[in-house]
Design an enzyme around this catalytic site. Structure first.
Site, PDB file in Angstrom:
ATOM      1  N   CYS A 192      -6.840 -13.984   2.319  1.00 45.22           N
ATOM      2  CA  CYS A 192      -8.076 -13.326   1.898  1.00 45.22           C
ATOM      3  C   CYS A 192      -8.723 -14.169   0.818  1.00 45.22           C
ATOM      4  O   CYS A 192      -8.038 -14.734  -0.025  1.00 45.22           O
ATOM      5  CB  CYS A 192      -7.762 -11.930   1.356  1.00 45.22           C
TER       6      CYS A 192
ATOM      7  N   CYS B  89      -3.498  -7.871  -6.067  1.00 48.30           N
ATOM      8  CA  CYS B  89      -3.119  -7.890  -4.644  1.00 48.30           C
ATOM      9  C   CYS B  89      -2.437  -9.222  -4.297  1.00 48.30           C
ATOM     10  O   CYS B  89      -2.983 -10.293  -4.576  1.00 48.30           O
ATOM     11  CB  CYS B  89      -4.379  -7.698  -3.805  1.00 48.30           C
TER      12      CYS B  89
ATOM     13  N   GLY C   4      -6.627  -9.255   4.345  1.00 49.38           N
ATOM     14  CA  GLY C   4      -8.011  -9.666   4.576  1.00 49.38           C
ATOM     15  C   GLY C   4      -9.033  -8.576   4.342  1.00 49.38           C
ATOM     16  O   GLY C   4      -8.695  -7.415   4.133  1.00 49.38           O
ATOM     17  N   GLU C   5     -10.299  -8.981   4.349  1.00 47.17           N
ATOM     18  CA  GLU C   5     -11.438  -8.075   4.126  1.00 47.17           C
ATOM     19  C   GLU C   5     -12.172  -7.929   5.471  1.00 47.17           C
ATOM     20  O   GLU C   5     -12.810  -8.885   5.942  1.00 47.17           O
ATOM     21  CB  GLU C   5     -12.342  -8.685   3.041  1.00 47.17           C
TER      22      GLU C   5
ATOM     23  N   SER D 168     -11.554  -0.245   5.465  1.00 47.35           N
ATOM     24  CA  SER D 168     -11.596  -0.281   4.009  1.00 47.35           C
ATOM     25  C   SER D 168     -12.201  -1.591   3.533  1.00 47.35           C
ATOM     26  O   SER D 168     -11.800  -2.664   3.976  1.00 47.35           O
ATOM     27  CB  SER D 168     -10.170  -0.156   3.468  1.00 47.35           C
TER      28      SER D 168
ATOM     29  N   SER E  47     -12.712   0.314  -1.664  1.00 46.88           N
ATOM     30  CA  SER E  47     -11.675   0.009  -2.644  1.00 46.88           C
ATOM     31  C   SER E  47     -12.362  -0.071  -4.012  1.00 46.88           C
ATOM     32  O   SER E  47     -12.987  -1.066  -4.338  1.00 46.88           O
ATOM     33  CB  SER E  47     -11.043  -1.334  -2.238  1.00 46.88           C
ATOM     34  N   LEU E  48     -12.272   1.002  -4.797  1.00 45.49           N
ATOM     35  CA  LEU E  48     -13.107   1.134  -6.005  1.00 45.49           C
ATOM     36  C   LEU E  48     -12.373   0.632  -7.256  1.00 45.49           C
ATOM     37  O   LEU E  48     -12.800  -0.305  -7.904  1.00 45.49           O
ATOM     38  CB  LEU E  48     -13.519   2.607  -6.166  1.00 45.49           C
ATOM     39  N   ASN E  49     -11.345   1.333  -7.648  1.00 47.67           N
ATOM     40  CA  ASN E  49     -10.364   0.863  -8.649  1.00 47.67           C
ATOM     41  C   ASN E  49     -10.838   0.759 -10.096  1.00 47.67           C
ATOM     42  O   ASN E  49     -10.068   0.295 -10.949  1.00 47.67           O
ATOM     43  CB  ASN E  49      -9.763  -0.495  -8.232  1.00 47.67           C
TER      44      ASN E  49
ATOM     45  N   ASN F 153       1.685  -0.402  -6.859  1.00 44.51           N
ATOM     46  CA  ASN F 153       2.989  -0.902  -6.400  1.00 44.51           C
ATOM     47  C   ASN F 153       3.330  -2.157  -7.197  1.00 44.51           C
ATOM     48  O   ASN F 153       2.723  -3.196  -6.994  1.00 44.51           O
ATOM     49  CB  ASN F 153       2.909  -1.255  -4.908  1.00 44.51           C
TER      50      ASN F 153
HETATM   51  S1  SF4 Z   1     -10.021  -7.738  -0.478  1.00 44.13           S
HETATM   52 FE1  SF4 Z   1      -8.149  -6.597   0.022  1.00 44.13          FE
HETATM   53  S2  SF4 Z   1      -6.730  -8.134   0.859  1.00 44.13           S
HETATM   54 FE2  SF4 Z   1      -8.390  -9.238  -0.189  1.00 44.13          FE
HETATM   55  S3  SF4 Z   1      -7.597  -9.631  -2.243  1.00 44.13           S
HETATM   56 FE3  SF4 Z   1      -8.787  -7.729  -2.357  1.00 44.13          FE
HETATM   57  S4  SF4 Z   1      -7.293  -6.079  -2.004  1.00 44.13           S
HETATM   58 FE4  SF4 Z   1      -6.334  -7.989  -1.343  1.00 44.13          FE
END
Ligand code: SF4
Length: 341
Positions: free
Chosen positions: A113, A120, A161-162, A193, A216-218, A292
């Site tokens: 990615c 990640c 991946g995205e 996602s 994916s907000l976070n 995690n």
């Molecule tokens: S987009 Fe998804 S797979 Fe790529 S670095 Fe961010 S969390 Fe990881």
């Protein structure tokens, strides 16, 4: 000699184009779809309701590659990680997550990615290439054969991946997964996602729906989000949330916001209070994902009490918030832990 087309990269219209080129009727495309995605055959010779001539034409001009897991690791919680070698010797991982009456498959869309989210492991590995449509759907076909006699119930495009950075192939793969005469995953059973690529979210909103959307907000402020997810510099929170507001939803549909909760980073009372305000005007639900931990990354999981307190603050503001149990941590199959072997 022209290279053979991989038949599993073709959607229904493209298959019709292929059979027309051979002077054959359109319904032959449907028969091929049934053989590949419903009966899951691995050779043209098994497609016994096609004429011998058509089978030979297909054999001569196309190929039908399949993925096979080279390694399977099973977690003490029942989830399983499948490692698939690809033809160029790259590898990808796919995760099976059983949960009561559901069997969810977490599918990868790229080898590595390029978005480099700090929490990640996939992001730390860097990027090699996009997966083809057949490699994305191939994970579903191979996993379905692997779990037989059970049946996959849900697909999430949340592995390596995205997906929106590989939009064409991901869209075609989801279209194929949805075929009624094939794998039959309705759009309610497929979730994509994204890290928040605004133009691609808009694009997904403009076509007939293929999936549900998860973001994916976070984080609840731009400084924190940029420090965790560099893409936030390009598409800051305001722009991302505006794209979510204009994303067309079916009557009872909601956008899922994933919030990987990390100690001292995004787990404060202020964050919990800001989140419902930020999401105002969006039909939203929040998945709280306890981080995690990985020895190579500096982040820590908050205490159970902190996570519950965070959830309570959201619930009090009438925001649906679910704490997602972490699955497959012991085999590095949990969220953000996939490396591709
Ligand atoms: S987009 Fe998804 S797979 Fe790529 S670095 Fe961010 S969390 Fe990881």
């Amino acid at each position: 000699m022209e290279a053979k087309v991989n038949i599993k990269n073709l959607n229904r219209e493209e298959l019709k184009g292929l059979t027309r080129r051979f002077g054959k009727e359109d319904y032959r495309a449907q028969q091929i779809i049934q053989w590949i995605y419903r009966h899951r055959v691995n050779s043209f010779q098994e497609m016994t309701n096609l004429s011998k001539e058509l089978r030979e034409l297909l054999e001569r001009t196309t190929r039908m590659d399949s993925l096979l897991p080279a390694e399977v690791e099973t977690s003490c919680d029942g989830s399983q990680k499948l490692l698939f070698p690809l033809e160029d010797h790259e590898t990808i991982e796919t995760v099976l997550i059983p949960d009561r009456d559901r069997l969810t498959l977490c599918v990868s869309t790229q080898v590595g990615c390029k978005f480099g989210c700090r929490f990640c492991l996939t992001g730390q590995k860097g990027f090699s290439r996009d997966l083809s449509t057949s490699e994305i759907v191939g994970q579903v076909l191979a996993s379905q054969s692997f779990v037989r006699p059970m049946t996959l119930t849900n697909i999430v495009l949340m592995g390596m991946g995205e997906p929106l950075a590989n939009l064409e192939n991901a869209m075609k793969a989801m279209e194929i997964m949805g075929y009624n005469d094939g794998l039959r995953f309705s759009k309610r059973k497929i979730t994509l996602s994204t890290v928040g690529l605004v133009p691609e979210i808009d694009r997904l909103g403009q076509i007939p729906r293929l999936c549900r959307l998860a973001i994916s907000l976070n984080a609840t402020d731009n400084v924190t989000r940029t420090s965790l997810m560099p893409i936030n510099q390009e598409y800051p929170l305001e722009e991302l949330l505006e794209a979510c507001r204009r994303f067309p939803l079916a009557p009872r549909e909601r956008i899922t916001f994933e919030y990987v909760i990390m100690q001292g980073i995004n787990d404060s009372d202020e964050d919990a209070k800001r989140l419902p305000t930020m999401l105002r005007g969006i039909r939203a639900k929040v998945n709280l994902i306890p981080y995690n931990e990985s020895p190579s990354l500096p982040f820590r999981r908050p205490s159970e009490e902190r996570i519950l307190a965070f959830q309570q603050t959201l619930l009090k503001k009438n925001l649906t918030a679910i704490i997602r149990k972490s699955r497959g941590e012991d085999i590095s199959a949990a969220c953000g832990q996939l490396r591709g072997g």
